[in-house]
Design a protein around this motif. Structure first.
Motif, PDB file in Angstrom:
ATOM      1  N   MET A  26      33.664  35.200  34.865  1.00 27.46           N
ATOM      2  CA  MET A  26      32.939  35.628  36.261  1.00 27.46           C
ATOM      3  C   MET A  26      33.125  37.446  35.813  1.00 27.46           C
ATOM      4  O   MET A  26      33.233  38.223  34.863  1.00 27.46           O
ATOM      5  CB  MET A  26      34.165  35.800  37.064  1.00 27.46           C
ATOM      6  CG  MET A  26      35.612  36.281  36.581  1.00 27.46           C
ATOM      7  SD  MET A  26      36.706  35.789  38.276  1.00 27.46           S
ATOM      8  CE  MET A  26      36.283  33.234  37.597  1.00 27.46           C
ATOM      9  N   ASP A  28      32.032  41.498  37.863  1.00 23.09           N
ATOM     10  CA  ASP A  28      32.488  42.106  39.022  1.00 23.09           C
ATOM     11  C   ASP A  28      31.815  43.622  38.872  1.00 23.09           C
ATOM     12  O   ASP A  28      32.788  44.397  37.849  1.00 23.09           O
ATOM     13  CB  ASP A  28      33.853  42.185  39.576  1.00 23.09           C
ATOM     14  CG  ASP A  28      34.132  43.146  40.642  1.00 23.09           C
ATOM     15  OD1 ASP A  28      32.631  43.824  41.301  1.00 23.09           O
ATOM     16  OD2 ASP A  28      34.793  42.769  41.502  1.00 23.09           O
ATOM     17  N   GLU A 100      41.774  33.470  27.065  1.00 22.68           N
ATOM     18  CA  GLU A 100      40.810  34.338  27.946  1.00 22.68           C
ATOM     19  C   GLU A 100      41.116  35.975  27.313  1.00 22.68           C
ATOM     20  O   GLU A 100      41.911  35.605  26.303  1.00 22.68           O
ATOM     21  CB  GLU A 100      42.692  34.259  28.683  1.00 22.68           C
ATOM     22  CG  GLU A 100      41.345  35.399  30.195  1.00 22.68           C
ATOM     23  CD  GLU A 100      42.517  35.770  31.517  1.00 22.68           C
ATOM     24  OE1 GLU A 100      44.184  35.639  31.330  1.00 22.68           O
ATOM     25  OE2 GLU A 100      42.434  35.978  32.074  1.00 22.68           O
ATOM     26  N   TYR A 112      37.970  55.232  35.203  1.00 21.90           N
ATOM     27  CA  TYR A 112      37.362  54.745  35.722  1.00 21.90           C
ATOM     28  C   TYR A 112      36.805  53.210  35.720  1.00 21.90           C
ATOM     29  O   TYR A 112      36.094  53.139  34.753  1.00 21.90           O
ATOM     30  CB  TYR A 112      37.062  55.026  37.349  1.00 21.90           C
ATOM     31  CG  TYR A 112      35.714  54.518  38.274  1.00 21.90           C
ATOM     32  CD1 TYR A 112      36.634  53.578  39.396  1.00 21.90           C
ATOM     33  CD2 TYR A 112      34.676  54.066  38.300  1.00 21.90           C
ATOM     34  CE1 TYR A 112      36.483  52.257  40.653  1.00 21.90           C
ATOM     35  CE2 TYR A 112      34.566  52.992  39.250  1.00 21.90           C
ATOM     36  CZ  TYR A 112      35.452  52.543  40.469  1.00 21.90           C
ATOM     37  OH  TYR A 112      34.463  51.063  41.388  1.00 21.90           O
ATOM     38  N   LYS A 113      37.382  52.086  36.185  1.00 20.83           N
ATOM     39  CA  LYS A 113      37.321  50.749  35.479  1.00 20.83           C
ATOM     40  C   LYS A 113      36.142  50.651  36.170  1.00 20.83           C
ATOM     41  O   LYS A 113      36.362  50.226  37.399  1.00 20.83           O
ATOM     42  CB  LYS A 113      38.261  49.774  35.965  1.00 20.83           C
ATOM     43  CG  LYS A 113      38.361  48.337  34.907  1.00 20.83           C
ATOM     44  CD  LYS A 113      39.138  47.023  35.283  1.00 20.83           C
ATOM     45  CE  LYS A 113      39.588  46.772  36.455  1.00 20.83           C
ATOM     46  NZ  LYS A 113      40.847  46.334  36.467  1.00 20.83           N
ATOM     47  N   THR A 116      34.024  45.034  35.090  1.00 17.95           N
ATOM     48  CA  THR A 116      34.825  43.674  34.328  1.00 17.95           C
ATOM     49  C   THR A 116      34.508  42.603  34.152  1.00 17.95           C
ATOM     50  O   THR A 116      33.468  42.121  35.393  1.00 17.95           O
ATOM     51  CB  THR A 116      36.047  43.906  35.172  1.00 17.95           C
ATOM     52  OG1 THR A 116      37.446  43.032  34.358  1.00 17.95           O
ATOM     53  CG2 THR A 116      36.129  43.001  36.538  1.00 17.95           C
ATOM     54  N   ARG A 118      35.304  38.682  33.043  1.00 19.38           N
ATOM     55  CA  ARG A 118      36.488  37.635  32.039  1.00 19.38           C
ATOM     56  C   ARG A 118      35.876  36.590  31.727  1.00 19.38           C
ATOM     57  O   ARG A 118      35.121  35.760  32.879  1.00 19.38           O
ATOM     58  CB  ARG A 118      37.695  37.999  33.132  1.00 19.38           C
ATOM     59  CG  ARG A 118      39.011  36.834  33.086  1.00 19.38           C
ATOM     60  CD  ARG A 118      39.836  37.464  34.379  1.00 19.38           C
ATOM     61  NE  ARG A 118      41.239  36.497  33.871  1.00 19.38           N
ATOM     62  CZ  ARG A 118      41.020  35.012  34.998  1.00 19.38           C
ATOM     63  NH1 ARG A 118      40.525  34.491  35.265  1.00 19.38           N
ATOM     64  NH2 ARG A 118      42.208  34.714  34.103  1.00 19.38           N
TER      65      ARG A 118
ATOM     66  N   ILE B 173      38.658  35.187  41.700  1.00 13.93           N
ATOM     67  CA  ILE B 173      39.058  36.119  40.352  1.00 13.93           C
ATOM     68  C   ILE B 173      39.851  35.322  38.839  1.00 13.93           C
ATOM     69  O   ILE B 173      40.087  36.099  37.921  1.00 13.93           O
ATOM     70  CB  ILE B 173      40.476  37.171  41.635  1.00 13.93           C
ATOM     71  CG1 ILE B 173      41.816  36.216  41.496  1.00 13.93           C
ATOM     72  CG2 ILE B 173      39.447  37.993  42.242  1.00 13.93           C
ATOM     73  CD1 ILE B 173      42.715  36.987  41.876  1.00 13.93           C
ATOM     74  N   ARG B 184      48.921  39.231  36.036  1.00 12.62           N
ATOM     75  CA  ARG B 184      48.277  40.031  35.875  1.00 12.62           C
ATOM     76  C   ARG B 184      47.073  39.942  36.330  1.00 12.62           C
ATOM     77  O   ARG B 184      46.139  41.051  36.156  1.00 12.62           O
ATOM     78  CB  ARG B 184      48.261  39.688  33.949  1.00 12.62           C
ATOM     79  CG  ARG B 184      47.400  41.116  32.995  1.00 12.62           C
ATOM     80  CD  ARG B 184      47.607  42.347  33.533  1.00 12.62           C
ATOM     81  NE  ARG B 184      46.945  43.562  33.432  1.00 12.62           N
ATOM     82  CZ  ARG B 184      46.334  43.765  33.722  1.00 12.62           C
ATOM     83  NH1 ARG B 184      48.016  44.361  34.992  1.00 12.62           N
ATOM     84  NH2 ARG B 184      45.199  45.219  33.487  1.00 12.62           N
ATOM     85  N   THR B 185      46.346  39.382  36.670  1.00 11.63           N
ATOM     86  CA  THR B 185      45.323  38.899  37.403  1.00 11.63           C
ATOM     87  C   THR B 185      44.913  39.491  38.213  1.00 11.63           C
ATOM     88  O   THR B 185      43.962  39.955  38.631  1.00 11.63           O
ATOM     89  CB  THR B 185      44.276  37.056  37.192  1.00 11.63           C
ATOM     90  OG1 THR B 185      44.720  36.310  35.941  1.00 11.63           O
ATOM     91  CG2 THR B 185      43.402  36.954  37.806  1.00 11.63           C
ATOM     92  N   ALA B 188      45.270  42.804  37.761  1.00  9.74           N
ATOM     93  CA  ALA B 188      43.862  43.377  37.404  1.00  9.74           C
ATOM     94  C   ALA B 188      42.702  44.047  38.912  1.00  9.74           C
ATOM     95  O   ALA B 188      42.102  44.693  39.105  1.00  9.74           O
ATOM     96  CB  ALA B 188      43.345  42.502  36.232  1.00  9.74           C
ATOM     97  N   GLU B 191      43.469  46.351  40.454  1.00  9.07           N
ATOM     98  CA  GLU B 191      43.014  47.548  40.575  1.00  9.07           C
ATOM     99  C   GLU B 191      41.739  47.792  40.702  1.00  9.07           C
ATOM    100  O   GLU B 191      41.034  48.647  40.734  1.00  9.07           O
ATOM    101  CB  GLU B 191      43.074  47.422  38.776  1.00  9.07           C
ATOM    102  CG  GLU B 191      44.399  47.932  38.017  1.00  9.07           C
ATOM    103  CD  GLU B 191      44.893  46.993  36.438  1.00  9.07           C
ATOM    104  OE1 GLU B 191      43.688  47.572  36.068  1.00  9.07           O
ATOM    105  OE2 GLU B 191      46.009  46.981  36.201  1.00  9.07           O
ATOM    106  N   THR B 192      40.987  46.783  40.535  1.00 15.24           N
ATOM    107  CA  THR B 192      39.283  47.204  40.587  1.00 15.24           C
ATOM    108  C   THR B 192      38.990  47.098  41.719  1.00 15.24           C
ATOM    109  O   THR B 192      38.142  47.870  42.220  1.00 15.24           O
ATOM    110  CB  THR B 192      38.863  45.103  40.226  1.00 15.24           C
ATOM    111  OG1 THR B 192      39.213  44.986  38.953  1.00 15.24           O
ATOM    112  CG2 THR B 192      37.093  45.361  40.295  1.00 15.24           C
ATOM    113  N   LYS B 193      39.290  46.699  43.021  1.00 17.91           N
ATOM    114  CA  LYS B 193      39.715  46.594  44.595  1.00 17.91           C
ATOM    115  C   LYS B 193      39.748  48.154  44.657  1.00 17.91           C
ATOM    116  O   LYS B 193      38.916  48.942  45.811  1.00 17.91           O
ATOM    117  CB  LYS B 193      40.029  45.782  45.476  1.00 17.91           C
ATOM    118  CG  LYS B 193      40.123  44.484  44.897  1.00 17.91           C
ATOM    119  CD  LYS B 193      38.593  44.124  45.095  1.00 17.91           C
ATOM    120  CE  LYS B 193      37.737  43.014  44.975  1.00 17.91           C
ATOM    121  NZ  LYS B 193      36.465  42.093  45.010  1.00 17.91           N
TER     122      LYS B 193
END
Lengths: 150, 209
Positions: A26, A28, A100, A112-113, A116, A118, B173, B184-185, B188, B191-193
Protein backbone atom coordinates in the motif's frame (compact mmCIF):
# COMPACT_ATOMS: atom_id res chain seq x y z
CA UNK A 1 -16.41 -35.53 19.86
CA UNK A 2 -13.93 -38.14 18.65
CA UNK A 3 -14.40 -37.02 15.06
CA UNK A 4 -13.80 -33.40 16.02
CA UNK A 5 -10.64 -34.32 17.90
CA UNK A 6 -9.41 -36.28 14.89
CA UNK A 7 -9.95 -33.25 12.66
CA UNK A 8 -8.01 -30.92 14.93
CA UNK A 9 -4.52 -31.75 13.62
CA UNK A 10 -5.67 -31.07 10.06
CA UNK A 11 -7.25 -27.84 11.22
CA UNK A 12 -4.08 -26.84 12.97
CA UNK A 13 -1.95 -27.50 9.86
CA UNK A 14 -4.40 -25.54 7.70
CA UNK A 15 -4.44 -22.63 10.14
CA UNK A 16 -0.65 -22.54 10.30
CA UNK A 17 -0.23 -22.81 6.55
CA UNK A 18 -2.76 -20.12 5.64
CA UNK A 19 -1.45 -17.93 8.44
CA UNK A 20 1.87 -17.93 6.64
CA UNK A 21 0.42 -16.29 3.53
CA UNK A 22 -0.51 -12.68 4.03
CA UNK A 23 0.59 -9.85 1.82
CA UNK A 24 -0.09 -6.15 1.86
CA UNK A 25 1.19 -3.52 -0.50
CA UNK A 26 0.00 0.00 0.00
CA UNK A 27 0.94 3.63 -0.44
CA UNK A 28 -0.44 6.89 0.89
CA UNK A 29 0.62 10.01 -0.96
CA UNK A 30 -0.37 13.55 -0.03
CA UNK A 31 -2.62 14.72 -2.89
CA UNK A 32 -0.75 18.01 -2.99
CA UNK A 33 2.62 16.32 -3.51
CA UNK A 34 4.13 16.37 -6.99
CA UNK A 35 6.14 13.17 -7.07
CA UNK A 36 6.88 13.45 -10.79
CA UNK A 37 8.72 16.69 -10.14
CA UNK A 38 11.08 15.08 -7.63
CA UNK A 39 14.46 14.34 -9.15
CA UNK A 40 17.03 14.15 -6.37
CA UNK A 41 16.85 11.97 -3.27
CA UNK A 42 18.92 11.13 -0.25
CA UNK A 43 18.23 7.82 1.49
CA UNK A 44 19.06 7.99 5.20
CA UNK A 45 20.12 4.68 6.72
CA UNK A 46 17.73 3.24 9.29
CA UNK A 47 19.78 2.85 12.49
CA UNK A 48 19.31 -0.90 13.15
CA UNK A 49 19.66 -1.89 9.47
CA UNK A 50 22.85 -3.87 8.86
CA UNK A 51 21.87 -5.19 5.44
CA UNK A 52 22.38 -2.10 3.35
CA UNK A 53 18.73 -1.51 2.51
CA UNK A 54 19.48 2.21 2.10
CA UNK A 55 21.77 1.39 -0.84
CA UNK A 56 19.09 -0.88 -2.37
CA UNK A 57 16.53 1.93 -2.19
CA UNK A 58 18.97 4.41 -3.75
CA UNK A 59 19.80 1.90 -6.48
CA UNK A 60 16.12 1.35 -7.28
CA UNK A 61 15.47 5.11 -7.40
CA UNK A 62 18.39 5.46 -9.79
CA UNK A 63 16.98 2.63 -11.89
CA UNK A 64 13.71 4.59 -12.01
CA UNK A 65 15.56 7.48 -13.61
CA UNK A 66 16.00 9.58 -10.46
CA UNK A 67 19.25 10.69 -8.86
CA UNK A 68 19.69 9.16 -5.43
CA UNK A 69 22.47 8.82 -2.90
CA UNK A 70 22.46 7.18 0.52
CA UNK A 71 24.32 7.42 3.78
CA UNK A 72 24.30 6.96 7.51
CA UNK A 73 23.76 10.65 8.26
CA UNK A 74 20.07 11.51 8.76
CA UNK A 75 20.66 14.82 6.96
CA UNK A 76 21.56 14.94 3.26
CA UNK A 77 25.10 16.14 2.53
CA UNK A 78 23.79 18.27 -0.33
CA UNK A 79 20.37 19.81 -1.11
CA UNK A 80 17.83 17.28 -2.44
CA UNK A 81 14.18 17.28 -3.40
CA UNK A 82 13.28 14.62 -0.84
CA UNK A 83 14.79 12.64 1.99
CA UNK A 84 13.90 8.96 2.06
CA UNK A 85 13.57 7.11 5.36
CA UNK A 86 12.61 3.50 5.83
CA UNK A 87 12.14 0.70 8.33
CA UNK A 88 12.77 -2.95 7.61
CA UNK A 89 11.52 -5.83 9.75
CA UNK A 90 12.81 -9.37 9.58
CA UNK A 91 11.54 -12.73 10.78
CA UNK A 92 12.87 -16.25 11.05
CA UNK A 93 11.19 -19.15 9.26
CA UNK A 94 13.81 -21.68 8.13
CA UNK A 95 15.86 -18.65 7.08
CA UNK A 96 15.65 -14.96 7.86
CA UNK A 97 13.34 -13.05 5.54
CA UNK A 98 12.08 -9.50 5.29
CA UNK A 99 8.52 -9.50 6.55
CA UNK A 100 7.92 -5.79 6.18
CA UNK A 101 9.39 -2.72 4.57
CA UNK A 102 8.03 0.78 4.89
CA UNK A 103 9.49 3.68 2.95
CA UNK A 104 8.71 7.36 3.55
CA UNK A 105 9.44 10.41 1.42
CA UNK A 106 10.03 13.52 3.48
CA UNK A 107 10.43 17.23 2.97
CA UNK A 108 14.13 18.06 3.54
CA UNK A 109 13.23 21.28 5.37
CA UNK A 110 10.45 20.22 7.74
CA UNK A 111 10.84 16.42 7.70
CA UNK A 112 7.12 16.23 6.80
CA UNK A 113 6.20 12.77 5.51
CA UNK A 114 4.35 13.50 2.27
CA UNK A 115 4.37 9.97 0.91
CA UNK A 116 4.60 6.58 2.50
CA UNK A 117 4.53 3.04 1.21
CA UNK A 118 4.64 -0.35 2.81
CA UNK A 119 5.00 -3.97 1.83
CA UNK A 120 4.17 -6.76 4.23
CA UNK A 121 4.87 -10.36 3.23
CA UNK A 122 4.67 -13.32 5.52
CA UNK A 123 6.89 -16.36 5.11
CA UNK A 124 5.26 -18.22 2.22
CA UNK A 125 4.86 -14.99 0.26
CA UNK A 126 8.39 -13.80 0.90
CA UNK A 127 10.40 -11.91 -1.71
CA UNK A 128 13.98 -10.74 -1.90
CA UNK A 129 14.61 -7.36 -0.20
CA UNK A 130 15.43 -5.81 -3.58
CA UNK A 131 12.04 -6.90 -4.91
CA UNK A 132 10.24 -5.50 -1.87
CA UNK A 133 12.09 -2.20 -2.28
CA UNK A 134 11.02 -2.10 -5.92
CA UNK A 135 7.39 -2.88 -5.22
CA UNK A 136 7.08 -0.29 -2.45
CA UNK A 137 8.66 2.46 -4.57
CA UNK A 138 6.51 1.36 -7.52
CA UNK A 139 3.41 1.68 -5.35
CA UNK A 140 4.41 5.13 -4.07
CA UNK A 141 5.24 6.52 -7.50
CA UNK A 142 2.41 4.66 -9.20
CA UNK A 143 4.79 3.02 -11.62
CA UNK A 144 5.92 -0.46 -12.46
CA UNK A 145 9.11 -1.40 -10.65
CA UNK A 146 12.31 -1.49 -12.66
CA UNK A 147 12.14 -5.27 -12.60
CA UNK A 148 15.87 -5.46 -11.97
CA UNK A 149 15.30 -7.16 -8.64
CA UNK A 150 12.71 -9.73 -9.67
CA UNK B 1 -7.63 -40.06 25.55
CA UNK B 2 -7.77 -37.47 28.33
CA UNK B 3 -4.59 -35.94 26.95
CA UNK B 4 -6.14 -35.68 23.47
CA UNK B 5 -9.19 -33.94 24.90
CA UNK B 6 -6.98 -31.56 26.83
CA UNK B 7 -4.94 -30.84 23.72
CA UNK B 8 -8.11 -30.26 21.74
CA UNK B 9 -9.45 -27.82 24.29
CA UNK B 10 -6.08 -26.05 24.48
CA UNK B 11 -6.08 -25.68 20.70
CA UNK B 12 -9.59 -24.24 20.72
CA UNK B 13 -8.65 -21.78 23.48
CA UNK B 14 -5.53 -20.74 21.59
CA UNK B 15 -7.47 -20.35 18.36
CA UNK B 16 -10.14 -18.23 20.01
CA UNK B 17 -7.83 -15.91 21.93
CA UNK B 18 -4.44 -16.27 20.22
CA UNK B 19 -2.29 -13.19 20.79
CA UNK B 20 -5.41 -11.05 20.90
CA UNK B 21 -5.75 -10.45 24.62
CA UNK B 22 -4.41 -7.36 26.37
CA UNK B 23 -2.76 -5.66 23.40
CA UNK B 24 -1.52 -2.11 23.93
CA UNK B 25 -0.25 0.47 21.45
CA UNK B 26 1.90 3.50 22.10
CA UNK B 27 0.84 6.64 20.27
CA UNK B 28 3.38 8.64 22.27
CA UNK B 29 6.03 6.98 20.13
CA UNK B 30 4.57 8.63 17.03
CA UNK B 31 7.18 10.87 15.49
CA UNK B 32 4.95 13.46 13.89
CA UNK B 33 6.74 15.87 11.57
CA UNK B 34 4.57 18.79 10.57
CA UNK B 35 4.84 20.62 7.24
CA UNK B 36 5.47 23.96 8.91
CA UNK B 37 8.02 25.89 10.86
CA UNK B 38 7.35 28.92 12.98
CA UNK B 39 7.76 30.69 16.25
CA UNK B 40 5.43 32.05 18.90
CA UNK B 41 3.01 30.44 21.27
CA UNK B 42 0.31 27.95 20.31
CA UNK B 43 -2.35 26.39 22.48
CA UNK B 44 -3.12 22.76 21.71
CA UNK B 45 -6.11 20.73 22.79
CA UNK B 46 -7.34 17.29 21.74
CA UNK B 47 -10.98 16.40 22.35
CA UNK B 48 -12.31 12.86 22.62
CA UNK B 49 -15.63 12.96 20.78
CA UNK B 50 -15.94 9.22 20.14
CA UNK B 51 -19.54 8.19 20.69
CA UNK B 52 -18.68 4.93 22.47
CA UNK B 53 -16.40 6.78 24.90
CA UNK B 54 -18.92 9.55 25.54
CA UNK B 55 -21.59 6.92 26.23
CA UNK B 56 -19.29 5.11 28.64
CA UNK B 57 -19.35 1.95 26.54
CA UNK B 58 -15.55 2.13 26.18
CA UNK B 59 -12.87 3.64 28.38
CA UNK B 60 -10.99 6.74 27.15
CA UNK B 61 -7.85 4.59 26.77
CA UNK B 62 -9.65 2.32 24.26
CA UNK B 63 -7.90 2.53 20.88
CA UNK B 64 -9.16 -0.42 18.92
CA UNK B 65 -9.90 -4.09 18.59
CA UNK B 66 -7.69 -7.13 18.15
CA UNK B 67 -9.63 -10.14 16.95
CA UNK B 68 -9.01 -13.70 17.99
CA UNK B 69 -9.11 -16.82 15.82
CA UNK B 70 -12.84 -16.63 15.16
CA UNK B 71 -13.07 -12.88 14.81
CA UNK B 72 -13.96 -12.47 18.47
CA UNK B 73 -12.91 -8.94 19.53
CA UNK B 74 -10.66 -7.91 22.39
CA UNK B 75 -10.04 -4.30 23.39
CA UNK B 76 -6.71 -2.68 22.60
CA UNK B 77 -5.72 0.12 24.97
CA UNK B 78 -2.98 2.73 25.24
CA UNK B 79 0.38 1.52 26.53
CA UNK B 80 0.57 4.58 28.78
CA UNK B 81 -2.76 3.82 30.41
CA UNK B 82 -3.70 7.42 29.65
CA UNK B 83 -6.57 8.41 27.42
CA UNK B 84 -6.02 8.28 23.67
CA UNK B 85 -6.40 12.06 23.46
CA UNK B 86 -3.75 12.56 26.15
CA UNK B 87 -1.28 10.46 24.16
CA UNK B 88 -2.20 12.24 20.94
CA UNK B 89 -1.83 15.61 22.64
CA UNK B 90 1.63 14.67 23.94
CA UNK B 91 2.72 13.63 20.47
CA UNK B 92 1.32 16.80 18.89
CA UNK B 93 2.92 19.04 21.49
CA UNK B 94 6.29 17.47 20.71
CA UNK B 95 5.71 17.92 16.98
CA UNK B 96 4.85 21.60 17.35
CA UNK B 97 7.86 22.18 19.59
CA UNK B 98 10.05 20.52 16.95
CA UNK B 99 8.53 22.94 14.43
CA UNK B 100 9.73 25.85 16.55
CA UNK B 101 6.63 26.80 18.55
CA UNK B 102 6.16 27.30 22.27
CA UNK B 103 3.26 25.07 23.22
CA UNK B 104 0.62 25.34 25.89
CA UNK B 105 -1.68 22.40 26.54
CA UNK B 106 -5.40 23.14 26.72
CA UNK B 107 -7.69 21.18 29.00
CA UNK B 108 -10.85 20.88 26.89
CA UNK B 109 -13.42 18.62 28.49
CA UNK B 110 -15.86 18.28 25.59
CA UNK B 111 -16.47 19.20 21.96
CA UNK B 112 -19.12 21.67 23.06
CA UNK B 113 -18.10 25.09 21.61
CA UNK B 114 -18.61 26.72 25.00
CA UNK B 115 -16.15 24.29 26.59
CA UNK B 116 -13.60 24.99 23.85
CA UNK B 117 -14.00 28.74 24.19
CA UNK B 118 -13.74 28.54 27.96
CA UNK B 119 -10.54 26.45 27.90
CA UNK B 120 -8.95 28.80 25.39
CA UNK B 121 -10.00 31.86 27.36
CA UNK B 122 -8.44 30.37 30.49
CA UNK B 123 -5.11 29.77 28.76
CA UNK B 124 -5.09 33.23 27.20
CA UNK B 125 -3.10 32.04 24.16
CA UNK B 126 -3.87 34.05 21.01
CA UNK B 127 -3.68 31.15 18.55
CA UNK B 128 -4.86 27.65 19.32
CA UNK B 129 -5.04 24.30 17.63
CA UNK B 130 -7.98 22.09 18.48
CA UNK B 131 -8.14 18.50 17.27
CA UNK B 132 -11.53 16.79 17.66
CA UNK B 133 -11.37 13.03 17.49
CA UNK B 134 -14.83 11.80 16.52
CA UNK B 135 -13.39 8.42 15.52
CA UNK B 136 -10.04 6.77 15.89
CA UNK B 137 -9.65 3.06 16.30
CA UNK B 138 -7.87 0.19 14.65
CA UNK B 139 -9.45 -3.19 14.01
CA UNK B 140 -7.20 -6.17 13.41
CA UNK B 141 -8.06 -9.61 12.19
CA UNK B 142 -5.98 -10.75 9.22
CA UNK B 143 -5.42 -7.09 8.33
CA UNK B 144 -5.31 -3.84 10.20
CA UNK B 145 -8.01 -1.31 9.39
CA UNK B 146 -8.06 2.24 10.66
CA UNK B 147 -11.37 4.01 11.25
CA UNK B 148 -10.88 7.74 11.62
CA UNK B 149 -12.75 11.03 11.74
CA UNK B 150 -10.59 13.98 12.70
CA UNK B 151 -11.26 17.70 12.65
CA UNK B 152 -8.37 20.15 13.02
CA UNK B 153 -9.20 23.77 13.76
CA UNK B 154 -7.21 26.92 14.33
CA UNK B 155 -9.07 28.95 16.93
CA UNK B 156 -8.46 32.50 18.15
CA UNK B 157 -8.37 33.63 21.77
CA UNK B 158 -11.97 34.80 21.30
CA UNK B 159 -13.03 31.30 20.30
CA UNK B 160 -13.45 32.02 16.59
CA UNK B 161 -12.45 29.25 14.18
CA UNK B 162 -10.29 30.81 11.46
CA UNK B 163 -9.31 27.60 9.64
CA UNK B 164 -10.35 23.99 9.67
CA UNK B 165 -9.61 20.72 7.91
CA UNK B 166 -11.48 17.46 8.33
CA UNK B 167 -10.48 13.96 7.38
CA UNK B 168 -12.52 10.80 7.77
CA UNK B 169 -12.53 7.32 6.40
CA UNK B 170 -11.78 3.68 6.82
CA UNK B 171 -8.45 2.44 5.47
CA UNK B 172 -6.49 -0.74 5.49
CA UNK B 173 -3.15 0.31 6.94
CA UNK B 174 -1.33 -2.99 7.26
CA UNK B 175 -1.33 -6.70 7.75
CA UNK B 176 -2.08 -8.03 11.20
CA UNK B 177 1.25 -8.72 12.89
CA UNK B 178 2.55 -8.97 16.42
CA UNK B 179 1.63 -6.40 19.05
CA UNK B 180 4.80 -4.29 18.79
CA UNK B 181 4.55 -4.04 15.04
CA UNK B 182 0.85 -3.27 15.14
CA UNK B 183 1.59 -0.50 17.62
CA UNK B 184 4.20 0.96 15.29
CA UNK B 185 1.80 0.73 12.32
CA UNK B 186 -0.92 2.54 14.27
CA UNK B 187 1.51 5.25 15.36
CA UNK B 188 2.77 5.64 11.78
CA UNK B 189 -0.82 6.07 10.57
CA UNK B 190 -1.30 8.78 13.17
CA UNK B 191 1.88 10.52 11.96
CA UNK B 192 0.59 10.45 8.38
CA UNK B 193 -2.96 11.59 9.10
CA UNK B 194 -1.93 14.44 11.38
CA UNK B 195 0.64 15.63 8.85
CA UNK B 196 -2.03 15.62 6.13
CA UNK B 197 -4.45 17.58 8.32
CA UNK B 198 -1.87 20.31 8.85
CA UNK B 199 -0.78 20.34 5.20
CA UNK B 200 -3.79 22.35 4.13
CA UNK B 201 -3.44 25.87 2.69
CA UNK B 202 -6.09 27.26 5.04
CA UNK B 203 -4.47 25.76 8.15
CA UNK B 204 -0.94 26.71 7.12
CA UNK B 205 -2.11 30.23 6.26
CA UNK B 206 -3.82 30.68 9.60
CA UNK B 207 -0.75 29.49 11.49
CA UNK B 208 1.58 31.69 9.44
CA UNK B 209 -0.35 34.91 10.12
Amino acid sequence: MKKILNLLPAGLVLALATGCVNTELMADVDPSADLVGLDTFYVAKFGPDERGIEAMIAAELNAMGKTATSGADPKPPAPVDAVVTYEDKWMWDMTMYMIELSIDLRDPETNYKFATGRSYRTSLARKKPEAMVAEVLGEIFGTESSGAAE
Amino acid sequence: MKLRKLLGLSFILLAVTGCAVGNQYDYRSASVALPLAGTGELGIGVIDNRSYVLSGDKEPNFIGLQRGGYGNPFNVTTASGNSLTQDMSESLENALRNSGYTVTGLQIVSADPAAVTSAIAQSGVAKNIVLTVTEWKTDIYMNMTLHFDLLLEVVTKQGDTVASNQMQGEEKIGGGAFEGQNSRTAAAAFETKIGRLFNDPEILGALAN
